[in-house]
Enzyme design. Sequence first.
Site, PDB file in Angstrom:
ATOM      1  N   ASP A  32       0.801  -1.227   0.069  1.00 35.07           N
ATOM      2  CA  ASP A  32       0.018   0.172   0.065  1.00 35.07           C
ATOM      3  C   ASP A  32       0.656   1.273  -0.070  1.00 35.07           C
ATOM      4  O   ASP A  32       2.152   1.278   0.391  1.00 35.07           O
ATOM      5  CB  ASP A  32      -0.945   0.119   1.334  1.00 35.07           C
ATOM      6  CG  ASP A  32      -2.042   0.953   1.249  1.00 35.07           C
ATOM      7  OD1 ASP A  32      -2.067   2.137   0.917  1.00 35.07           O
ATOM      8  OD2 ASP A  32      -3.245   0.384   1.275  1.00 35.07           O
ATOM      9  N   TYR A 153     -13.760   5.210 -14.735  1.00 33.09           N
ATOM     10  CA  TYR A 153     -13.533   4.568 -13.442  1.00 33.09           C
ATOM     11  C   TYR A 153     -14.475   3.176 -14.044  1.00 33.09           C
ATOM     12  O   TYR A 153     -13.892   2.227 -13.657  1.00 33.09           O
ATOM     13  CB  TYR A 153     -14.486   5.051 -11.995  1.00 33.09           C
ATOM     14  CG  TYR A 153     -14.573   4.067 -10.965  1.00 33.09           C
ATOM     15  CD1 TYR A 153     -13.291   3.913 -10.442  1.00 33.09           C
ATOM     16  CD2 TYR A 153     -15.894   3.417 -10.885  1.00 33.09           C
ATOM     17  CE1 TYR A 153     -13.657   3.314  -9.137  1.00 33.09           C
ATOM     18  CE2 TYR A 153     -15.797   2.499  -9.655  1.00 33.09           C
ATOM     19  CZ  TYR A 153     -14.848   2.429  -8.921  1.00 33.09           C
ATOM     20  OH  TYR A 153     -14.925   1.507  -8.020  1.00 33.09           O
TER      21      TYR A 153
HETATM   22  N1  LIG Z   1     -16.243   1.808  -1.891  1.00 37.08           N
HETATM   23  C1  LIG Z   1     -17.097   1.285  -2.891  1.00 37.08           C
HETATM   24  O1  LIG Z   1     -18.193   1.703  -2.833  1.00 37.08           O
HETATM   25  C2  LIG Z   1     -16.518   0.484  -4.032  1.00 37.08           C
HETATM   26  C3  LIG Z   1     -17.346   0.092  -4.875  1.00 37.08           C
HETATM   27  C4  LIG Z   1     -16.741  -0.762  -5.939  1.00 37.08           C
HETATM   28  C5  LIG Z   1     -15.491  -1.016  -6.019  1.00 37.08           C
HETATM   29  N2  LIG Z   1     -14.693  -0.706  -5.058  1.00 37.08           N
HETATM   30  C6  LIG Z   1     -13.302  -0.975  -5.127  1.00 37.08           C
HETATM   31  O2  LIG Z   1     -12.587  -1.732  -4.094  1.00 37.08           O
HETATM   32  C7  LIG Z   1     -11.448  -1.233  -3.943  1.00 37.08           C
HETATM   33  C8  LIG Z   1     -10.930  -0.621  -2.444  1.00 37.08           C
HETATM   34  O3  LIG Z   1     -11.541   0.486  -2.196  1.00 37.08           O
HETATM   35  P1  LIG Z   1     -12.254   1.040  -0.796  1.00 37.08           P
HETATM   36  O4  LIG Z   1     -13.666   1.426  -1.175  1.00 37.08           O
HETATM   37  O5  LIG Z   1     -11.943   0.024   0.373  1.00 37.08           O
HETATM   38  O6  LIG Z   1     -11.558   2.328  -0.645  1.00 37.08           O
HETATM   39  P2  LIG Z   1     -10.058   2.830   0.132  1.00 37.08           P
HETATM   40  O7  LIG Z   1      -9.754   4.120  -0.224  1.00 37.08           O
HETATM   41  O8  LIG Z   1     -10.361   2.714   1.843  1.00 37.08           O
HETATM   42  O9  LIG Z   1      -9.173   1.844  -0.116  1.00 37.08           O
HETATM   43  C9  LIG Z   1      -8.288   1.909  -1.043  1.00 37.08           C
HETATM   44  C10 LIG Z   1      -6.871   1.205  -0.835  1.00 37.08           C
HETATM   45  O10 LIG Z   1      -5.837   1.477  -2.008  1.00 37.08           O
HETATM   46  C11 LIG Z   1      -4.581   2.008  -1.313  1.00 37.08           C
HETATM   47  N3  LIG Z   1      -4.223   2.800  -2.507  1.00 37.08           N
HETATM   48  C12 LIG Z   1      -4.839   4.227  -2.933  1.00 37.08           C
HETATM   49  N4  LIG Z   1      -3.971   4.519  -3.811  1.00 37.08           N
HETATM   50  C13 LIG Z   1      -2.823   3.645  -3.855  1.00 37.08           C
HETATM   51  C14 LIG Z   1      -1.696   3.650  -4.653  1.00 37.08           C
HETATM   52  N5  LIG Z   1      -1.371   4.759  -5.564  1.00 37.08           N
HETATM   53  N6  LIG Z   1      -0.895   2.757  -4.499  1.00 37.08           N
HETATM   54  C15 LIG Z   1      -0.985   1.887  -3.677  1.00 37.08           C
HETATM   55  N7  LIG Z   1      -2.154   1.907  -2.673  1.00 37.08           N
HETATM   56  C16 LIG Z   1      -3.098   2.740  -3.062  1.00 37.08           C
HETATM   57  C17 LIG Z   1      -5.066   2.880  -0.177  1.00 37.08           C
HETATM   58  O11 LIG Z   1      -4.378   3.391   0.802  1.00 37.08           O
HETATM   59  C18 LIG Z   1      -6.417   1.972   0.686  1.00 37.08           C
HETATM   60  O12 LIG Z   1      -5.599   1.156   1.371  1.00 37.08           O
HETATM   61  C19 LIG Z   1     -10.932  -0.092  -4.982  1.00 37.08           C
HETATM   62  O13 LIG Z   1     -10.336  -1.043  -5.928  1.00 37.08           O
HETATM   63  C20 LIG Z   1     -12.316   0.384  -5.206  1.00 37.08           C
HETATM   64  O14 LIG Z   1     -12.022   0.850  -6.412  1.00 37.08           O
HETATM   65  C21 LIG Z   1     -15.175   0.065  -3.987  1.00 37.08           C
END
Ligand SMILES: NC(=O)c1ccc[n+]([C@@H]2O[C@H](COP(=O)([O-])OP(=O)(O)OC[C@H]3O[C@@H](n4cnc5c(N)ncnc54)[C@H](O)[C@@H]3O)[C@@H](O)[C@H]2O)c1
Length: 257
Positions: A32, A153
């Site tokens: 991360d 996205y």
């Molecule tokens: N929250 C939602 O509604 C939702 C819906 C569909 C898909 N997703 C997907 O779920 C996954 C997790 O997202 P989340 O909702 O838990 O959000 P989040 O922001 O809590 O998690 C993202 C994680 O990725 C890490 N990260 C971000 N940029 C980075 C980089 N450049 N290099 C390395 N690490 C990086 C962050 O530190 C974090 O730990 C993502 O791929 C997101 O697109 C989320």
Amino acid sequence: MGIYVITGGTTGIGAEVRRKLLDQGHEVFNIDYKGGDYIADLSTEEGRKGAIKAVFLKYPDGVDSVICNAGVGPTAPPKMIFALNYFASIAIADGLRPLLKKKGGSCVVTSSNSITNMTVKMDWVDMLSNVGDEKPIMEFAEQIPREKTPSCYSSSKHALARWVRRVSSSWAADGMRINAVAPGNTTTPMTKGMTEKQMDAALLIPIPTRYGRKEFLDAVEIANGIVFLASPEASGINGVILFIDGGIDALLRSERF
Ligand SMILES: NC(=O)c1ccc[n+]([C@@H]2O[C@H](COP(=O)([O-])OP(=O)(O)OC[C@H]3O[C@@H](n4cnc5c(N)ncnc54)[C@H](O)[C@@H]3O)[C@@H](O)[C@H]2O)c1
């Protein structure tokens, strides 16, 4: 107990996956850009290479599972969306494939249920998954106006799901599995920053399992699906896009599966 590598395991869905795996007694290595066991900005080639090297050095005998979860949401800049959501996920999965092969392991990537909605631009999906050359695509992304980021996205996540489907049989031929989850709107740091207007728009179609309540899914509900697909209990499942969206996909596309 297994060795699990996760990207984006510091907050949100990834943090719940980590917590569950640690509770089950597994070893988890989190990549991360903040709070990771290995710190890397996976939107860059340098970050990806460093992370892959670190895993090879730490686990030369192989790993049981790789979970490519790091991603940014629809308000991030287009370049970041394409680089992290698509290119980083496939680079990490491909890069760690030899270590997974040693253990007959599995990979799970985090896509999104937005892959079926109207914002998806199929020409961008084709560009990502058929051209696949990151440098010119980054140059193209620089020209994309900010109001088009929802399309960046959903298209990045659609291309990622398509990639999983395409490569799954070759992974199986090597004794491994690869699947995706497609979460609906989930309460995580990514969605916590939404304005009231954005939240209302996201909840325009209420999530069926919320029984009319105006709320998102919980991160643990997505983590449960990821941990299952990654585990040996899912040994018969390969190339699947598992919608974890409380039934939104079934509601909107009942006839398509
Ligand atoms: N929250 C939602 O509604 C939702 C819906 C569909 C898909 N997703 C997907 O779920 C996954 C997790 O997202 P989340 O909702 O838990 O959000 P989040 O922001 O809590 O998690 C993202 C994680 O990725 C890490 N990260 C971000 N940029 C980075 C980089 N450049 N290099 C390395 N690490 C990086 C962050 O530190 C974090 O730990 C993502 O791929 C997101 O697109 C989320």
